[in-house]
Design an enzyme around this catalytic site. Sequence first.
Site, PDB file in Angstrom:
ATOM      1  N   ILE A   1       0.982  -3.274   0.791  1.00  0.00           N
ATOM      2  CA  ILE A   1       0.514  -4.863   1.124  1.00  0.00           C
ATOM      3  C   ILE A   1      -0.761  -5.082   0.092  1.00  0.00           C
ATOM      4  O   ILE A   1      -0.971  -6.047  -0.054  1.00  0.00           O
ATOM      5  CB  ILE A   1       0.388  -5.049   2.504  1.00  0.00           C
TER       6      ILE A   1
ATOM      7  N   ALA B   1       6.022 -10.374   0.848  1.00  0.00           N
ATOM      8  CA  ALA B   1       5.599 -10.865  -0.424  1.00  0.00           C
ATOM      9  C   ALA B   1       5.592 -12.260  -0.736  1.00  0.00           C
ATOM     10  O   ALA B   1       4.529 -12.763  -1.032  1.00  0.00           O
ATOM     11  CB  ALA B   1       6.279  -9.963  -1.625  1.00  0.00           C
TER      12      ALA B   1
ATOM     13  N   SER C   1      16.762 -16.837   0.829  1.00  0.00           N
ATOM     14  CA  SER C   1      18.252 -16.923   1.598  1.00  0.00           C
ATOM     15  C   SER C   1      18.109 -15.896   2.804  1.00  0.00           C
ATOM     16  O   SER C   1      17.634 -14.638   2.851  1.00  0.00           O
ATOM     17  CB  SER C   1      19.336 -16.490   0.635  1.00  0.00           C
TER      18      SER C   1
ATOM     19  N   LEU D   1       7.648  -5.460  -4.232  1.00  0.00           N
ATOM     20  CA  LEU D   1       8.581  -4.680  -5.089  1.00  0.00           C
ATOM     21  C   LEU D   1       8.831  -5.021  -6.344  1.00  0.00           C
ATOM     22  O   LEU D   1       9.381  -4.349  -6.991  1.00  0.00           O
ATOM     23  CB  LEU D   1       9.920  -4.467  -3.999  1.00  0.00           C
TER      24      LEU D   1
ATOM     25  N   LYS E   1      -5.696   0.593  13.002  1.00  0.00           N
ATOM     26  CA  LYS E   1      -5.439   1.636  12.303  1.00  0.00           C
ATOM     27  C   LYS E   1      -6.829   2.119  11.673  1.00  0.00           C
ATOM     28  O   LYS E   1      -7.608   1.243  11.031  1.00  0.00           O
ATOM     29  CB  LYS E   1      -4.618   1.467  11.081  1.00  0.00           C
TER      30      LYS E   1
ATOM     31  N   GLU F   1      -0.484   5.954   0.974  1.00  0.00           N
ATOM     32  CA  GLU F   1      -1.630   5.768   1.550  1.00  0.00           C
ATOM     33  C   GLU F   1      -1.637   4.070   1.821  1.00  0.00           C
ATOM     34  O   GLU F   1      -2.808   3.523   1.976  1.00  0.00           O
ATOM     35  CB  GLU F   1      -2.706   5.873   0.433  1.00  0.00           C
TER      36      GLU F   1
ATOM     37  N   GLU G   1       4.599  -1.281   7.493  1.00  0.00           N
ATOM     38  CA  GLU G   1       3.950  -1.817   8.708  1.00  0.00           C
ATOM     39  C   GLU G   1       2.449  -1.243   8.918  1.00  0.00           C
ATOM     40  O   GLU G   1       1.941  -1.330  10.093  1.00  0.00           O
ATOM     41  CB  GLU G   1       4.799  -1.365   9.913  1.00  0.00           C
TER      42      GLU G   1
END
Length: 514
Positions: free
Chosen positions: A358, A28, A51, A345, A90, A354, A61
Amino acid sequence: MIAGAFFWGDEVKTKKIQNVIIVGGGTAGWNAASLLAKTLGKTINIKLIESDVIGIVGVGEATIPPIINFNNALGFDEADFIRETNGSIKLGIQFENWNRIGDSYMHAFGNIGKDFPFCSFHHFWVKSQQLGINSNFWDFCLNYQTAIKNKFAKLDMIPGTSLAGTSYAYHFDASLYAAYLRKYSEKNGVQRLEGIISHTNLDSETGFIQSVVMENGEIVSGDLFIDCSGFRGLLIEQALHTGYEDWTHWLPCDRAIAVPTTSTGEITPYTRSIAHKAGWQWRIPLQHRTGNGHVYCSRYIAVDEAEQTLLDHLDGEILAEPRVIPFQTGRRKLQWNRNCIAFGLASGFLEPLESTSIHLLQSGLLRLIKHFPNNGIAQSEIDEYNRQSKNEFEHIRDFIILHYRLNSRTDSQFWIDRQTMSIPDSLQHRIDLFQSAGKVFKEHEQLFAEVAWQQVMMGQGVMPRDYHPTADSISDDQLEGMLMDLKTLIDSTVDGFPSHSEFLASSSQASFRR
């Protein structure tokens, strides 16, 4: 509204956006840094705080086709990108056991068949089924036929026709992807600060974030803050108390167990989603390993049994200890609150059924660029951004719920309960419309096209009772001939494709030659 100003309470304040602070790295944070640097790097200063001590979730992925446009916007060379992230192609997601045990279908990217004005191909196919013509809907899908034969080629159009070619996305190692983006970002002027944030300073008058304070005492001030701190939402929730809209009554899975394994056999150009007793398993093939995970609901199965279910269905040697990741499906009530915008997140979570995690991140970032404030933050801008974000989240939410609701399994209480649960009115309308007339519509800016809804509906047993009258514009013999010609065309096109492994090898060699 005064130009270049924002209203907060009764006050009017003006402040040019010059310093953008990104809190959190990983996929992100470095996506945010990359796009901001590419588009606005000459007009703003960008700092990213992360950090090495704080881990990242890093199990995402698999992607969907819009990532191609995002990568192109950043100027990435595809061959180099695939090589550096150990990526693979994919072409879709294969769903196994989702309707009944033993059933299988694919949500393939791209088009199926040949569309006609005002009427999509599936209406013709539905009519053919009512006539007793023997075929499978996916016989006419270039992506599906390419995927199941473990082939791939980049093809814009099927030669000699007006039919679209292959549509694809990627599988890749999320940690390598973050490293790739970091290298790009730092090369383009993003400053990385190492350390942990101890607390956040707010403006007592407006409630805006003024600065974050590091454990070493360093104060980092900014005009706009990007929260990429993961589930904890360090800024958007812990500092600003934005609130969270819980969707677990529709999507009750609340745990994921992730484990990588060695690669075995061919690298398949599609993701597998395999339904189990109280959830589902992902299988994502990369060049150097396979990503696996079990998403499940802890109310229906204990963690030990969930882990064993995953371990019993792996096809390679385990490379690391299984990792349990708790989550809560839903979204922040505001993705943009005051001068803070949450991504990844921190903004919300929809299980990766699905592969939209990302995409939601990158779509939100593109939305930010379009709405980026200049001389101050306007509440109208915030409201419009949040309206669009809400619509996008809810559209994807409904599509994911669809998979669960349409199951016909009777082997476990988890699946039985999904069949009878209440669902959003927006989703019920879509199901009713398709079931009665075979129609589904994509509204402006929604992610999933009509053909995506068609595949999941019919793949899980919902056959329309009627079809569009345009399908009666050709004779039954012409319909059968059209289907036969389409299938022959697709089969012959796929026969000419190289294998997926050959494509990956050629990509690697192309990168090496540079």
